[in-house]
Design a protein around this motif. Structure first.
Motif, PDB file in Angstrom:
ATOM      1  N   SER A  40      -2.619   0.854  -6.057  1.00 33.18           N
ATOM      2  CA  SER A  40      -1.319   1.229  -6.627  1.00 33.18           C
ATOM      3  C   SER A  40      -1.444   2.484  -7.487  1.00 33.18           C
ATOM      4  N   TYR A  41      -2.498   2.542  -8.266  1.00 33.69           N
ATOM      5  CA  TYR A  41      -2.746   3.704  -9.117  1.00 33.69           C
ATOM      6  C   TYR A  41      -2.866   4.966  -8.260  1.00 33.69           C
ATOM      7  N   ALA A  42      -3.575   4.856  -7.137  1.00 31.58           N
ATOM      8  CA  ALA A  42      -3.776   6.011  -6.253  1.00 31.58           C
ATOM      9  C   ALA A  42      -2.513   6.362  -5.467  1.00 31.58           C
ATOM     10  N   ALA A 116       0.315  -1.351  -1.317  1.00 26.52           N
ATOM     11  CA  ALA A 116      -1.020  -1.589  -1.883  1.00 26.52           C
ATOM     12  C   ALA A 116      -1.482  -3.024  -1.629  1.00 26.52           C
ATOM     13  N   ASP A 117      -0.565  -3.980  -1.737  1.00 22.71           N
ATOM     14  CA  ASP A 117      -0.916  -5.385  -1.504  1.00 22.71           C
ATOM     15  C   ASP A 117      -1.333  -5.613  -0.054  1.00 22.71           C
ATOM     16  N   LYS A 118      -0.648  -4.966   0.886  1.00 21.54           N
ATOM     17  CA  LYS A 118      -1.013  -5.126   2.302  1.00 21.54           C
ATOM     18  C   LYS A 118      -2.386  -4.516   2.573  1.00 21.54           C
ATOM     19  N   ILE A 119      -2.635  -3.348   2.011  1.00 18.89           N
ATOM     20  CA  ILE A 119      -3.941  -2.700   2.203  1.00 18.89           C
ATOM     21  C   ILE A 119      -5.047  -3.566   1.596  1.00 18.89           C
ATOM     22  N   ALA A 120      -4.820  -4.070   0.401  1.00 17.20           N
ATOM     23  CA  ALA A 120      -5.823  -4.915  -0.260  1.00 17.20           C
ATOM     24  C   ALA A 120      -6.052  -6.206   0.517  1.00 17.20           C
ATOM     25  N   SER A 121      -5.003  -6.778   1.082  1.00 19.65           N
ATOM     26  CA  SER A 121      -5.158  -8.008   1.860  1.00 19.65           C
ATOM     27  C   SER A 121      -6.002  -7.760   3.104  1.00 19.65           C
ATOM     28  N   LEU A 122      -5.819  -6.614   3.734  1.00 19.34           N
ATOM     29  CA  LEU A 122      -6.664  -6.260   4.882  1.00 19.34           C
ATOM     30  C   LEU A 122      -8.116  -6.073   4.441  1.00 19.34           C
ATOM     31  N   THR A 123      -8.310  -5.471   3.292  1.00 21.89           N
ATOM     32  CA  THR A 123      -9.659  -5.302   2.750  1.00 21.89           C
ATOM     33  C   THR A 123     -10.278  -6.667   2.446  1.00 21.89           C
ATOM     34  N   ASP A 124      -9.480  -7.579   1.882  1.00 21.90           N
ATOM     35  CA  ASP A 124      -9.969  -8.936   1.597  1.00 21.90           C
ATOM     36  C   ASP A 124     -10.436  -9.612   2.881  1.00 21.90           C
TER      37      ASP A 124
END
Length: 178
Positions: A40-42, A116-124
């Motif tokens: 989110s910051y980025a 950001a949440d979708k990207i992080a979930s894919l990373t998870d």
């Protein structure tokens, strides 16, 4: 200023600290929320959003998420954010982070958080799958399930059902009715 400086007070808050022991997407909920905060910051400057609001919403977006469903836990986390003293703009961003399963974002910060949440979930998911090859994911999942109060209750219920089933098979109906 970096993302950690924007959320330093929240990182020390007991409600956020306790998420280190909560399971979320088969990883630590705390790790997931930190990942969303970094993304989110980025993304905020790229999407014309307020960096502070987007980052603060990100670190709070999944608090008490298990009290709701996929479509309603955003509203629950938004209420928690308001109770913690966050402004309406933070809560408004959190409410819609599950888009398209939940409400459509109405602010740029809401869009930042949803992406950001979708990207992080894919990373998870990627982290979990790669850890399956080393056994690290299963070990971490067991540790988190053991330390997470929500899963401890579920495990207790599961063990009780297993015991009843075992007794039923071993002793039959009469033994259970006594």
């Amino acid at each position: 200023m970096n993302h950690a400086a924007l959320i330093a007070d929240l990182l020390a808050h007991p409600r956020v600290v306790e998420t280190r022991h909560h399971l979320h997407h088969s990883v630590s909920k705390h790790d997931h929320m930190l990942r969303v905060a970094r993304y989110s910051y980025a993304l905020a400057p790229l999407m014309g959003a307020d960096q502070r609001t987007a980052t603060r919403a990100a670190i709070l977006h999944d608090l008490d998420s298990r009290l709701g469903t996929l479509t309603t836990h955003g509203a629950i986390a938004a209420r928690v954010a308001a109770e913690l003293g966050e402004g309406e703009e933070v809560s408004e961003a959190i409410v819609s982070h599950m888009y398209p399963l939940g409400p459509r974002p109405t602010t740029r910060e809401g869009w930042v958080l949803a992406v950001a949440d979708k990207i992080a979930s894919l990373t998870d998911l990627t982290t979990f799958v790669s850890g399956l090859f080393t056994g690290q994911s299963i070990q971490l999942r067991r540790q988190l399930c053991a330390s997470d109060p929500f899963y401890a209750v579920r495990q207790s219920r599961r063990r009780r059902r297993q015991l009843i089933t075992l007794l039923w098979r071993r002793e039959g109906r009469q033994a259970l009715s006594q």
